[in-house]
Each structure stands twice: as structure tokens, then as C-alpha cells.
Scaffold this motif. Structure first.
Motif, PDB file in Angstrom:
ATOM      1  N   GLN A   1      51.897  39.503  42.389  1.00 60.13           N
ATOM      2  CA  GLN A   1      50.755  39.450  43.300  1.00 60.13           C
ATOM      3  C   GLN A   1      49.646  40.398  42.855  1.00 60.13           C
ATOM      4  OE1 GLN A   1      50.344  37.141  45.634  1.00 60.13           O
ATOM      5  NE2 GLN A   1      52.344  36.344  44.950  1.00 60.13           N
ATOM      6  N   ALA A   2      50.025  41.590  42.407  1.00 60.32           N
ATOM      7  CA  ALA A   2      49.008  42.536  41.921  1.00 60.32           C
ATOM      8  C   ALA A   2      48.309  41.990  40.685  1.00 60.32           C
ATOM      9  CB  ALA A   2      49.656  43.881  41.622  1.00 60.32           C
ATOM     10  N   THR A   3      49.049  41.292  39.821  1.00 60.50           N
ATOM     11  CA  THR A   3      48.454  40.713  38.611  1.00 60.50           C
ATOM     12  C   THR A   3      47.570  39.518  38.950  1.00 60.50           C
ATOM     13  OG1 THR A   3      50.403  41.425  37.363  1.00 60.50           O
ATOM     14  CG2 THR A   3      48.975  39.814  36.315  1.00 60.50           C
ATOM     15  N   LEU A   4      47.985  38.711  39.908  1.00 62.25           N
ATOM     16  CA  LEU A   4      47.153  37.581  40.336  1.00 62.25           C
ATOM     17  C   LEU A   4      45.840  38.083  40.959  1.00 62.25           C
ATOM     18  CD1 LEU A   4      49.845  35.208  41.912  1.00 62.25           C
ATOM     19  CD2 LEU A   4      48.672  34.951  39.710  1.00 62.25           C
ATOM     20  N   LYS A   5      45.919  39.180  41.704  1.00 63.59           N
ATOM     21  CA  LYS A   5      44.699  39.761  42.270  1.00 63.59           C
ATOM     22  C   LYS A   5      43.791  40.278  41.157  1.00 63.59           C
ATOM     23  CE  LYS A   5      43.062  43.175  45.635  1.00 63.59           C
ATOM     24  NZ  LYS A   5      42.029  43.730  44.750  1.00 63.59           N
ATOM     25  N   LEU A   6      44.397  40.893  40.125  1.00 61.56           N
ATOM     26  CA  LEU A   6      43.621  41.341  38.968  1.00 61.56           C
ATOM     27  C   LEU A   6      42.938  40.149  38.305  1.00 61.56           C
ATOM     28  CD1 LEU A   6      42.780  43.405  36.775  1.00 61.56           C
ATOM     29  CD2 LEU A   6      44.995  42.969  35.673  1.00 61.56           C
ATOM     30  N   ALA A   7      43.660  39.045  38.149  1.00 58.81           N
ATOM     31  CA  ALA A   7      43.088  37.839  37.532  1.00 58.81           C
ATOM     32  C   ALA A   7      41.910  37.320  38.356  1.00 58.81           C
ATOM     33  CB  ALA A   7      44.166  36.766  37.389  1.00 58.81           C
ATOM     34  N   ALA A   8      42.041  37.361  39.692  1.00 58.44           N
ATOM     35  CA  ALA A   8      40.942  36.916  40.555  1.00 58.44           C
ATOM     36  C   ALA A   8      39.730  37.826  40.418  1.00 58.44           C
ATOM     37  CB  ALA A   8      41.417  36.877  42.003  1.00 58.44           C
ATOM     38  N   ASP A   9      39.968  39.121  40.315  1.00 58.72           N
ATOM     39  CA  ASP A   9      38.864  40.075  40.145  1.00 58.72           C
ATOM     40  C   ASP A   9      38.169  39.870  38.812  1.00 58.72           C
ATOM     41  OD1 ASP A   9      39.359  41.204  42.608  1.00 58.72           O
ATOM     42  OD2 ASP A   9      40.577  42.854  41.822  1.00 58.72           O
ATOM     43  N   ILE A  10      38.933  39.539  37.776  1.00 56.71           N
ATOM     44  CA  ILE A  10      38.340  39.274  36.455  1.00 56.71           C
ATOM     45  C   ILE A  10      37.475  38.025  36.520  1.00 56.71           C
ATOM     46  CG2 ILE A  10      38.872  38.618  34.077  1.00 56.71           C
ATOM     47  CD1 ILE A  10      41.469  40.293  34.350  1.00 56.71           C
ATOM     48  N   LYS A  11      37.999  36.988  37.155  1.00 58.87           N
ATOM     49  CA  LYS A  11      37.263  35.730  37.250  1.00 58.87           C
ATOM     50  C   LYS A  11      35.967  35.895  38.035  1.00 58.87           C
ATOM     51  CE  LYS A  11      37.930  30.849  38.442  1.00 58.87           C
ATOM     52  NZ  LYS A  11      38.902  29.828  38.975  1.00 58.87           N
ATOM     53  N   ALA A  12      36.014  36.781  39.062  1.00 55.27           N
ATOM     54  CA  ALA A  12      34.828  37.016  39.891  1.00 55.27           C
ATOM     55  C   ALA A  12      33.866  38.004  39.261  1.00 55.27           C
ATOM     56  CB  ALA A  12      35.251  37.511  41.270  1.00 55.27           C
ATOM     57  N   GLY A  13      34.245  38.581  38.127  1.00 51.29           N
ATOM     58  CA  GLY A  13      33.366  39.527  37.443  1.00 51.29           C
ATOM     59  C   GLY A  13      33.392  40.924  38.029  1.00 51.29           C
ATOM     60  N   ARG A  14      34.347  41.208  38.894  1.00 52.53           N
ATOM     61  CA  ARG A  14      34.411  42.541  39.498  1.00 52.53           C
ATOM     62  C   ARG A  14      34.992  43.583  38.539  1.00 52.53           C
ATOM     63  NH1 ARG A  14      35.516  39.240  44.131  1.00 52.53           N
ATOM     64  NH2 ARG A  14      37.751  39.193  43.621  1.00 52.53           N
ATOM     65  N   VAL A  15      35.837  43.143  37.621  1.00 50.51           N
ATOM     66  CA  VAL A  15      36.403  44.054  36.623  1.00 50.51           C
ATOM     67  C   VAL A  15      36.378  43.347  35.271  1.00 50.51           C
ATOM     68  CG1 VAL A  15      37.897  45.267  38.258  1.00 50.51           C
ATOM     69  CG2 VAL A  15      38.759  43.267  37.044  1.00 50.51           C
ATOM     70  N   PRO A  16      36.230  44.093  34.178  1.00 54.37           N
ATOM     71  CA  PRO A  16      36.253  43.460  32.859  1.00 54.37           C
ATOM     72  C   PRO A  16      37.668  42.997  32.502  1.00 54.37           C
ATOM     73  CG  PRO A  16      36.076  45.849  32.651  1.00 54.37           C
ATOM     74  CD  PRO A  16      35.929  45.548  34.101  1.00 54.37           C
ATOM     75  N   LYS A  17      37.747  41.985  31.680  1.00 58.81           N
ATOM     76  CA  LYS A  17      39.043  41.450  31.283  1.00 58.81           C
ATOM     77  C   LYS A  17      39.710  42.385  30.282  1.00 58.81           C
ATOM     78  CE  LYS A  17      41.257  37.250  29.489  1.00 58.81           C
ATOM     79  NZ  LYS A  17      41.028  35.872  29.003  1.00 58.81           N
ATOM     80  N   PRO A  18      40.960  42.769  30.527  1.00 62.80           N
ATOM     81  CA  PRO A  18      41.643  43.633  29.561  1.00 62.80           C
ATOM     82  C   PRO A  18      42.134  42.839  28.360  1.00 62.80           C
ATOM     83  CG  PRO A  18      43.123  43.079  31.356  1.00 62.80           C
ATOM     84  CD  PRO A  18      41.785  42.450  31.698  1.00 62.80           C
ATOM     85  N   ASP A  19      42.501  43.549  27.317  1.00 63.79           N
ATOM     86  CA  ASP A  19      43.125  42.917  26.149  1.00 63.79           C
ATOM     87  C   ASP A  19      44.622  42.699  26.371  1.00 63.79           C
ATOM     88  OD1 ASP A  19      40.753  42.915  24.477  1.00 63.79           O
ATOM     89  OD2 ASP A  19      41.005  45.100  24.379  1.00 63.79           O
TER      90      ASP A  19
END
Length: 563
Positions: A291-309
Motif C-alpha cells: 500500500q505504501a508503494t502504491l501510494k508512492l506510485a500515485a504520487d509519482i504519476k501525479a507529479g508530487r514526487v520525482p520517480k526514483p531509480d
């Protein structure tokens, strides 16, 4: 190397055969007629005489414990070493051994109090076992204090004690090393030259030199030293040398230049509850990390955080074997594909036979699925496997709560994770010099410590383990990323500075750019050579003290016979 001459007031009692007092015939007859004290009376008298020094030794042991996290008052490690050296002055070997126990048992009892989360008896038993190493060290320190340059030999014996305790028995238990109390002190940069053993040696040498200076100052104050000018110069020299060792680390360059960078995200999914039964219901911990990773993925898609490597999950982030339970496999795949980058997953994997399980870090690719993996090399005895299982489980039935032994890995944790070649180290392995050093020498450009401290949450153990990560960063010139299920997750720069850290028992994602480095430190190149050299010097000094003491007694006996 020789014993101090008999007219030197610094000679402790027991350095040679004491002169026999001249007893008048009448007094001798009175002594012979006096009733001999009972064994109980002798023990009582001995205990009363030893009580003051024993109390001071115990207080110094508690001060040493306060030098370690979560308190972290590192100057107390210097004070404790100096005070302990003074407490041992003018003692016999047997008295020194007792004082070693009086110092060490309270020290370990407080330092390892986090084991109460398992059972209180584990704190007492392990503290007693660990104290035995310092008992032997203290007895040997009494011997070498009879030699010239005794602060140097005592410091070497600190390294000897740590070397043995780090390896024996069952692979050793390194907690409580002087170096781990000095991960943010002037001594810390010495790790880049000779690793953790050189830091311990620096602390011990500075402390024993300080003790020598204080001893000389005390004798000047009491006017017990007839050679005043020499005493002043000796005491001042010891103080200057102590200060020089204290400051030496400040002149050691700590290289932090980067050969590249990688953006990482550390997922701390949290656990259902702290303590021994942190697992809760099956799939709960895995669900938290998914769930924490899915939330991270949503934040990346929304542009709230940069995508990690790459994304890093902690040890035991999957509470079920994904290769045995398809639902666990599918959940991990869902999270990895959502975030779109490789994820380092921590899981317990069945095998290689029905009696064993493996603690692994697995690289999970969003396209190809699970790939490279690292198996923990150093399982914890009585925590992850039971030595002499058939015999001990009959005596301690509680050990049956460890149903299967962890199978040790055979290779280092260096793996290609996305664009970076990282070295995986699992939990307590960060405490062992050789495992981390071998990982760096095998090509790791940064270090990842996957850990699960949920059992010991809010006990001080996570802070103690994080301190070890700080020392390893300086020792190897590498960024260290700690990924924990329940905290403390952290980003440590190559200079040992904590750049980010999570709170305990929270769900949190930490994102950072970490430097990748290829340059090796001198500590990486020389390996364990400094540790073994210092340890051997310590043992040789003990042999010299014994040999010289025998020679002096023989010479004295011959002189008395000739008279």
C-alpha cells in the motif's frame, strides 16, 4: 620493555615478590597463638575491602553504557576507559578479574536491555557471557600495568578483547565495542584508516594515557613521588599524548566525492504491533509495504514526487514466502509494476530443505519479476538458529519457538539493482567488520542495510544499530541506506552524517539522491591486519610481563640466598 625499578612509586603491589616484614619473636608468638579467622570471616573482610573499588567499577560500567545510543554521550567512553585503568592499579590478577566483572556486567546489562522484548533472562545471561571477555581483559591489564608504556599495552588489550568477542562463540556478538560509541566523535575518521578496531584502539589509548596523567598528578599532589621534575614531565607527556590521539582523527581525510548518483525511495511499511509477535495476521506486513508503494506510485504519476531509480523494502517486508504463496507473489508484482522500477524485497524463503529457511533480499523487476538475490550470511544464534538444537531444546523448551534454522548464505550481497551496483547487508550483519568490508571490496558502490527491528522498537536497539551504519559509512566511504519495517529507516552520507531518518512505528517513504563511489579507503585495502597486529601486541605484552616478573623474582631470590 621492562618492569619499573623497585624505587619507582608507580610500581603496583604484586609487580614482584614483596619484601617480607621483620617480625619480632614476641610478636610472632602472639600471631601464632591468635585464632585463625574462619573462611566466612575472611570472605567478609575481603568483600568489605573490595566494595569501594567494586562500586566505582560498576559506576564506570554504567557510564560506559550511557556513551552508547540512545543516550550517545560518547565522551563517557573515554572517562570510563580512564577510570577503569585507574581502578585496576595496585591490584592482583584475581582482584583485577573481579573488578572486570564488576565493570562489565552492569555495562552489558544496561546496553542490552532491549533484549527484554524477548525475555528478561536473555538480558542477564548474555550480559554475563559478554562480561567474561572483559574479566579476562582486566586480569591481563593488571599484568601489563607493571610494564613501561603500560597505556599502550592496555589499549592493545581492548582490541584483543573485542577481536575475540566479535568472533567467538558461534560467530561472536560485537555489541558494545568502543568504536560503536564513537560514531560521531573526533575518533570516528580513524575508521577510514583501520576500520572499527582502530577507532576502539584510539579511544582506549587516549583513555589510558589520560589515566596515566591523572595518576602522576595525584602522586604529585600527595607528594609520594620523590622525582618531582621527572614526574611532572612524565605526567605532562602522557596528557599531551592523550590529547594528540584524541585529535588525530581530525586530520584524517574523509573522502565523499561521488562517481555518480542514484535516486532511491525507502519504503517503511510499518508493522501491526511491536514486540515478539509483530507479524500479526499473515500478509499484514506485506500489505503495508504494498500500500505504501502504491501510494508512492500515485504520487509519482501525479507529479508530487520525482520517480526514483530503485525502491528499497526492508527485511521481512514480505511475511510470506512469495515462491510458496502465490498471493504474496502477486501482491509484490502489483506494487513493483505500479512504481515501474526495480524493488529490493526482503522475504523469508523456504529451503534449501524442509528444515531450513533463508533470509533474503530479492531484486524484483517490473518486467522480468524476481531475479538476483542475497541470502543473509550470518544468522543470529538463538534468534535465527539454535546451536545444538537436539540437546538444548530439552533443557530450554522455549527454543522450540524457532521451528526452523536459518540457512547461511555463501556470497556477498553485491547486486545490480536498476542502474546501481549496491551491496545488501541484512540487519545485525552491519555489526560485523568482515561482512561489510567484503561487500565493498566486491564492488558495492553504496550499502543497503535491510533490517527488521520491530521486536525491539522503542528500546534503544534501533538507535544502536543506526550508529553502526554511521561508522560503516566513514569506514568504507560509502553512503549507507537503512530500510526498516518499523524504523529507524535512514540515509547516511559517506561522512557519517544522517541526512534523513524516519520515526519509529510510522508508515513513511524516504526519497533521496545518494552518491555512488568506487574509491576504496585504506581500511578496505588493509582489511583485518591492523586489528590482528594490535591484538597480538597486546598478548605479547602480557607474555613479556609474566617473563620479566619471573626473572625479577628469581634474581631477588638468588640475592637473598647469597646474603
Amino acid at each position: 620493555m621492562r618492569l619499573r625499578p623497585p624505587d619507582d612509586p608507580a610500581v603496583p603491589s604484586g609487580a614482584g615478590r614483596a619484601a617480607q616484614p621483620v617480625v619480632a619473636p614476641a610478636a610472632a608468638a602472639a600471631q601464632a597463638a591468635a585464632p585463625r579467622p574462619s573462611r566466612r570471616e575472611r570472605w567478609t573482610a575481603t568483600a568489605r575491602a573490595a566494595a569501594p573499588r567494586s562500586g566505582v567499577a560498576a559506576a564506570l560500567g554504567l557510564a560506559m553504557a550511557a556513551a552508547f545510543p540512545p543516550y550517545g554521550v560518547w565522551p563517557l567512553s573515554l572517562v570510563a576507559v580512564a577510570g577503569f585503568a585507574l581502578v585496576l592499579r595496585d591490584r592482583t590478577v584475581r582482584q583485577g578479574a573481579w573488578l572486570g566483572f564488576a565493570f562489565a556486567f552492569p555495562f552489558f546489562l544496561w546496553l542490552l536491555v532491549w533484549l527484554r522484548s524477548v525475555i528478561w533472562i536473555a538480558v542477564v545471561v548474555l550480559s554475563g557471557v559478554e562480561a567474561l571477555y572483559l574479566v579476562l581483559m582486566a586480569a591481563l591489564m593488571v599484568l601489563v600495568q607493571r610494564l613501561r608504556a603500560w597505556p599502550l599495552w592496555c589499549a592493545c588489550l581492548w582490541v584483543t578483547q573485542e577481536l575475540v568477542r566479535d568472533r567467538l562463540p558461534f560467530g561472536g556478538f560485537p555489541w558494545g565495542r568502543l568504536a560503536f560509541a564513537n560514531t560521531a566523535s573526533p575518533f570516528t575518521p580513524l575508521a577510514a584508516l583501520g576500520g572499527a578496531p582502530l577507532v576502539s584502539f584510539g579511544v582506549a589509548l587516549s583513555g589510558t594515557l589520560l589515566a596515566a596523567a591523572l595518576l602522576r598528578a595525584h602522586r604529585l599532589y600527595r607528594r609520594t613521588d620523590p622525582r618531582t621534575l621527572r614526574a611532572v614531565l612524565t605526567g605532562a607527556g602522557a596528557l599531551v599524548l592523550s590529547a594528540a590521539v584524541f585529535c588525530a582523527g581530525l586530520f584524517v581525510p574523509v573522502h565523499t566525492n561521488a562517481d555518480g548518483h542514484v535516486r532511491i525511495a525507502v519504503v517503511q511499511g510499518n508493522v501491526q504491533q511491536p514486540g515478539m509477535h509483530f507479524l500479526g495476521r499473515p500478509m499484514k506486513i506485506l500489505d503495508n509495504h504494498v500500500q505504501a508503494t502504491l501510494k508512492l506510485a500515485a504520487d509519482i504519476k501525479a507529479g508530487r514526487v520525482p520517480k526514483p531509480d530503485i525502491v528499497l523494502w526492508p527485511e521481512n517486508s514480505s511475511d510470506l514466502d512469495p515462491f510458496t504463496y502465490p498471493q504474496a507473489y502477486d501482491k509484490i508484482t502489483e506494487a513493483v509494476q505500479a512504481v515501474g522500477v526495480p524493488v529490493l524485497v526482503g522475504a523469508l524463503v523456504d529451503g534449501p530443505d524442509k528444515d531450513h529457511v533463508q533470509n533474503e533480499g530479492i531484486v524484483w523487476d517490473p518486467v522480468t519479476g524476481p531475479g538476483a538475490h542475497y541470502t543473509k550470511q550470518h544468522p543470529v544464534p538463538f534468534g535465527e538458529y539454535v546451536p545444538f538444537r537436539k540437546q538444548l531444546t530439552k533443557i530450554v523448551p522455549m527454543l522450540n519457538e524457532i521451528p526452523r534454522d536459518f540457512y547461511p548464505g555463501k556470497t556477498t550481497g553485491v547486486m545490480q539493482i536498476g542502474p546501481a551496483r549496491l551491496g545488501d547487508v541484512i540487519c545485525f550483519e552491519v555489526a560485523y567488520d568482515g561482512i561489510v568490508r567484503d561487500t565493498v571490496n566486491a564492488g558495492a558502490r553504496a550499502i543497503v542495510v535491510q533490517t527488521n527491528n520491530a521486536t525491539y522498537g522503542r528500546t534503544g536497539q534501533p538507535e544502536q544499530q543506526l550508529a553502526m551504519s554511521r561508522l560503516r559509512a566513514v569506514e568504507h566511504g560509502r553512503a549507507v541506506v537503512t530500510a526498516a519495517t518499523s524504523g529507524i529507516s535512514a540515509i547516511v552520507a559517506p561522512d557519517g552524517k544522517i541526512e534523513q531518518r524516519s520515526k519509529e512505528f510510522t508508515q513513511q517513504v524516504i526519497s533521496a539522491d545518494i552518491p555512488l563511489r568506487d574509491e576504496k579507503t585504506l581500511a578496505d585495502r588493509v582489511g583485518a591486519a591492523p586489528e590482528w597486529t594490535l591484538a597480538m601486541v597486546g598478548l605479547l605484552s602480557c607474555a613479556a610481563a609474566v617473563a620479566i616478573g619471573r626473572f625479577e623474582r628469581t634474581r631477588t631470590a638468588k640475592g637473598q640466598t647469597q646474603q
